[in-house]
Design a protein around this motif. Sequence first.
Motif, PDB file in Angstrom:
ATOM      1  N   ILE A   1       0.839  -1.199   0.000  1.00 40.02           N
ATOM      2  CA  ILE A   1       0.000   0.000   0.000  1.00 40.02           C
ATOM      3  C   ILE A   1       0.869   1.243   0.000  1.00 40.02           C
ATOM      4  O   ILE A   1       0.693   2.166  -0.777  1.00 40.02           O
ATOM      5  CB  ILE A   1      -0.905   0.004   1.243  1.00 40.02           C
ATOM      6  CG1 ILE A   1      -1.873  -1.150   1.161  1.00 40.02           C
ATOM      7  CG2 ILE A   1      -1.639   1.336   1.349  1.00 40.02           C
ATOM      8  CD1 ILE A   1      -2.626  -1.370   2.431  1.00 40.02           C
TER       9      ILE A   1
ATOM     10  N   ALA B   1      -4.118  12.414  -7.419  1.00 37.38           N
ATOM     11  CA  ALA B   1      -4.980  12.189  -6.258  1.00 37.38           C
ATOM     12  C   ALA B   1      -4.486  12.983  -5.064  1.00 37.38           C
ATOM     13  O   ALA B   1      -5.136  13.078  -4.045  1.00 37.38           O
ATOM     14  CB  ALA B   1      -5.008  10.707  -5.913  1.00 37.38           C
TER      15      ALA B   1
ATOM     16  N   ALA C   1      -3.820  15.739  -2.583  1.00 36.46           N
ATOM     17  CA  ALA C   1      -4.756  16.787  -2.181  1.00 36.46           C
ATOM     18  C   ALA C   1      -4.442  18.175  -2.729  1.00 36.46           C
ATOM     19  O   ALA C   1      -5.334  18.856  -3.228  1.00 36.46           O
ATOM     20  CB  ALA C   1      -4.840  16.830  -0.671  1.00 36.46           C
TER      21      ALA C   1
ATOM     22  N   ARG D   1      -5.832  19.180  -6.134  1.00 37.61           N
ATOM     23  CA  ARG D   1      -7.257  19.287  -6.407  1.00 37.61           C
ATOM     24  C   ARG D   1      -7.660  20.751  -6.444  1.00 37.61           C
ATOM     25  O   ARG D   1      -7.055  21.592  -5.773  1.00 37.61           O
ATOM     26  CB  ARG D   1      -8.058  18.531  -5.365  1.00 37.61           C
ATOM     27  CG  ARG D   1      -7.851  17.017  -5.505  1.00 37.61           C
ATOM     28  CD  ARG D   1      -8.688  16.235  -4.530  1.00 37.61           C
ATOM     29  NE  ARG D   1      -8.569  16.802  -3.187  1.00 37.61           N
ATOM     30  CZ  ARG D   1      -9.610  17.161  -2.485  1.00 37.61           C
ATOM     31  NH1 ARG D   1     -10.815  17.025  -2.960  1.00 37.61           N
ATOM     32  NH2 ARG D   1      -9.441  17.651  -1.284  1.00 37.61           N
TER      33      ARG D   1
ATOM     34  N   TYR E   1      -8.530  22.699  -3.228  1.00 42.90           N
ATOM     35  CA  TYR E   1      -7.647  22.384  -2.106  1.00 42.90           C
ATOM     36  C   TYR E   1      -7.385  23.603  -1.229  1.00 42.90           C
ATOM     37  O   TYR E   1      -7.645  23.609  -0.036  1.00 42.90           O
ATOM     38  CB  TYR E   1      -6.327  21.826  -2.631  1.00 42.90           C
ATOM     39  CG  TYR E   1      -5.376  21.545  -1.519  1.00 42.90           C
ATOM     40  CD1 TYR E   1      -4.229  22.309  -1.351  1.00 42.90           C
ATOM     41  CD2 TYR E   1      -5.656  20.545  -0.596  1.00 42.90           C
ATOM     42  CE1 TYR E   1      -3.380  22.070  -0.319  1.00 42.90           C
ATOM     43  CE2 TYR E   1      -4.805  20.310   0.433  1.00 42.90           C
ATOM     44  CZ  TYR E   1      -3.662  21.079   0.583  1.00 42.90           C
ATOM     45  OH  TYR E   1      -2.820  20.842   1.616  1.00 42.90           O
TER      46      TYR E   1
ATOM     47  N   MET F   1       3.417  18.880   3.416  1.00 44.99           N
ATOM     48  CA  MET F   1       2.749  17.855   2.624  1.00 44.99           C
ATOM     49  C   MET F   1       3.653  16.731   2.147  1.00 44.99           C
ATOM     50  O   MET F   1       3.390  15.576   2.399  1.00 44.99           O
ATOM     51  CB  MET F   1       2.054  18.479   1.418  1.00 44.99           C
ATOM     52  CG  MET F   1       0.911  19.349   1.815  1.00 44.99           C
ATOM     53  SD  MET F   1      -0.117  18.525   2.988  1.00 44.99           S
ATOM     54  CE  MET F   1      -0.781  19.950   3.792  1.00 44.99           C
TER      55      MET F   1
ATOM     56  N   ARG G   1       3.962  12.465   3.652  1.00 46.91           N
ATOM     57  CA  ARG G   1       3.938  11.293   2.777  1.00 46.91           C
ATOM     58  C   ARG G   1       4.977  10.285   3.218  1.00 46.91           C
ATOM     59  O   ARG G   1       4.741   9.100   3.303  1.00 46.91           O
ATOM     60  CB  ARG G   1       4.284  11.731   1.351  1.00 46.91           C
ATOM     61  CG  ARG G   1       3.111  12.256   0.622  1.00 46.91           C
ATOM     62  CD  ARG G   1       2.439  11.116   0.004  1.00 46.91           C
ATOM     63  NE  ARG G   1       1.046  11.422  -0.098  1.00 46.91           N
ATOM     64  CZ  ARG G   1       0.141  10.486  -0.085  1.00 46.91           C
ATOM     65  NH1 ARG G   1       0.487   9.241   0.034  1.00 46.91           N
ATOM     66  NH2 ARG G   1      -1.109  10.784  -0.203  1.00 46.91           N
TER      67      ARG G   1
END
Lengths: 329, 322
Positions: free
Chosen positions: B268, B281, B283, B286, B289, B302, B306
Motif C-alpha cells: 500500500i 490524487a 490533495a 485538487r 484544495y 505535505m 507522505r
Amino acid sequence: MARFRNKKRKDFVKPVVKKQQPSVDHITGDKIPKSFVFSRGKMPGSLRQLQMDLRKLMLPYTALKLKEKKRNNLKDYLNVAGPMGVTHFLILSKTETAPYLRVARTPQGPTLTFKVHEYSLAVDIAQSQLRPRCPQDLFKNAPLIVLSGFGTGEQHLKLTTIMFQNIFPAIDINTVKLSSCQRIVLLNYNKETKLIDFRHYSIRLQPVGVSRRIRKFVQNHQVPDLRRLQDVSDFVTKAGYGSESEMDDEAATVSLPSDLGRVNRASTKSAVKLQEIGPRMTLQLIKIEEGLCSGGVIFSEYGNGDEKSKQDAREENNEEEEEEEMEET
Amino acid sequence: MQTQEVGKSPKKRKVGHKKGSKTKKKLKMLQGNGEEKVRINQKMKKLFRKRVRDYNSDDDDDSAPVIEDVSGQLNDKKEVSDGHSSDEERENHGDVGEENEVSEDDEIVIQPGITKFTEGCKAFRMAFKKITKTSVSDDVLGPVLSAHKKLVVEKLAEEDVKRKVKGEAKKEKHLVGEKGHAKPANFLDLYEKFLIGVATKGDFQFPMCIAGLSVVKLFNAVNKSQNAQKGLNPSRSNDAKAIRKQRKEAFFSELGNTSQFTRAPAKIAASTGPADGEGPAWAPLRDNYMLTNSMLKDWDKMPDTRVADDFGMPADSSSDDD
C-alpha cells in the motif's frame, strides 16, 4: 397545471446546506474510509441495538441513520456506496446458532466473516459501570485502532489487520491533535482460542502526581469542603485517600506536546486512562471471501475440504457456463 | 305445567323455590337457547327478555317475572341436574345462590289469566315431592350439567396448555434472539484489565507483533515529533530539511519495533509512494484544495507527511521512500 405546481414546489423546498464530509484528508491527501453498518435479515432487538452501537463506533464517517428496508439487497447498498464514497460495509446477520458480522471492502471485497460468540451492548457496559463516561465530543473524531496479537504470521490474520487498519482514517503523527484522540478500538487476537476480542474505549488523560482533591478542584471549579481541615494548607499537603492506590505505573504516562484542556498541561506528565464504552464483542474469524460477500473462499475456519469442494463446485459451474456459452454461440 | 303450579295453594309454596324454577325451566326449554349459561351479559339479557315477551305476548304480563325468567336460567339447569344425576358440578356458586333467591320471590308472582287445575293432580305432586326431597350436596360451584362441566374443564385445560405453549415459544424465540448477548460483570475482571493494559501500553507478551501501537506509544510519538519541530521555522529550507530528518527519526524510533510488519501494507505504501511528486490524487492538486484547507500554514509539510506516513502504516514500509 402540473408545471406550475412543480415550480411552486421548488419554491417551497428549502435549500439544504449539506455539510459535505471531505472524502480526502486535506493534510495527508489520503482517502478517508467511510462505512455503512447495516443488517441482513430480521434481527432481534438486541442485535439491532448492537448495529446502532457499531454505527456510533464508526462515527463520524458513517451513516448513523441509514434506513434499511426489508427488500433492500446488497446491490442497493453498493449502488449508494459508490457515489457516497463508502469504502467499507459492516454487515450484521443472524442464524440460529449465532449472530455474524461481515466486514467487507466495497466494491470488490474481500469479505471477512466473523462469528459473534458473545457481545455486550454499550448500554450493558454503561450499566455495569459506576460512572459511565460520555463527553460531548466523544464521537466527533474517528477512533484509533490498536491491533494486538495478530502477528502470528498467518496470512488470514494479516489480511484482517489490513482490513481493520484501513477501516478508520489514518493519523498523521506530525499534525494530529491529541485532543481529537478520544476513543480507541482494540482488537486483540487470542492465539489459543483463536478468538478476537473487540473492545471500544474512551481515552482520558489525567495529570500525574497531583492528588485527587486538587485535580477535582481544578476540574470542577467547586469550593472544596474544608470543614475538617485545620488549615488551608492541609488541603494541598494531605493526600486524599484512594488516589495513591490507583496511581498508575510509569508505562501508562505520557507527556503532551501541547496543553490539553485545563487540567493536562504540556509541562506535566499525564496518565492515560481508558474506560470502556462498548460495544464489546468476541469474534471468531470464520471465512474470508475474495469478493463482496461472494467469490472464492480464501480462508475458511472449518477445514479446507469444504473450501476445496466449493472451489470444485465453482470450477464446475464455470465449466458449465462455458459449455452453455459454447452452445449459445 | 306452569298453570298447574301457579294454581297450587300457598302450601305448595313452602316446598320451595324449586317449583318456581321448574316453571322457568319449561320456559327456558321453549326458548331453546344453546348459549352458555354462564355468560349473561346485557345484550343477552335483552334478547332473552324480548323472546320471553314474545312468547308471553298473549298474556298481559308485567315485566318483573320476565326478568326473573332470564336470570332464573341457572336454576333451571340446576333442576335438571337434580333430576339427572347426583354428582353435582359447580360453576359459579354465587350466581346460583342469587338466582335461587330471586326465583323465590319469583313464584310469589301469580300470573293472571292462566287456567288452573282446580283439583290438582296427585301424580304431579308426588313427582315433585320426590324430586324436591332428593338432597343436593352443596358444592362450591353449585349443580351444573356434567357434560357441560367436562366441557368447561376441558376448555380451561386447553387454554392453559395453549397459553403455556405460547409462552414457551415466546421465551424460546427471545432466547434465540438473545443468543450471544452477555451482560458484563460489574467489576473489571482480570482479562478486561489485561485488555485495557494492552490498549494503553501495548502488548508485552508479543513485543514483536503489530501491537507496537498503543495509546501511550502513539502519544509519545506524537509528542516527540511535534516537539521537535517546535523551534524550527518550516519556511526556511534549512530548517525544513532538519524537520524532515527529525520527524523521520522520531517516528522510527518510536515505532521501530513494528518493523516486523507484513508485506501487504508495504504494498500500500509503495503504491502511494510514487504519488509524492505528481499524483493527481494528491490533495494539493485538487481544485478546491486551497479554498477548503484551514491549515494553510502547513502546506510545506505535505511532501513530508507522505514519507513519514500515517500512524496506521508500518514504519519500514515508508523507509524505502527516501
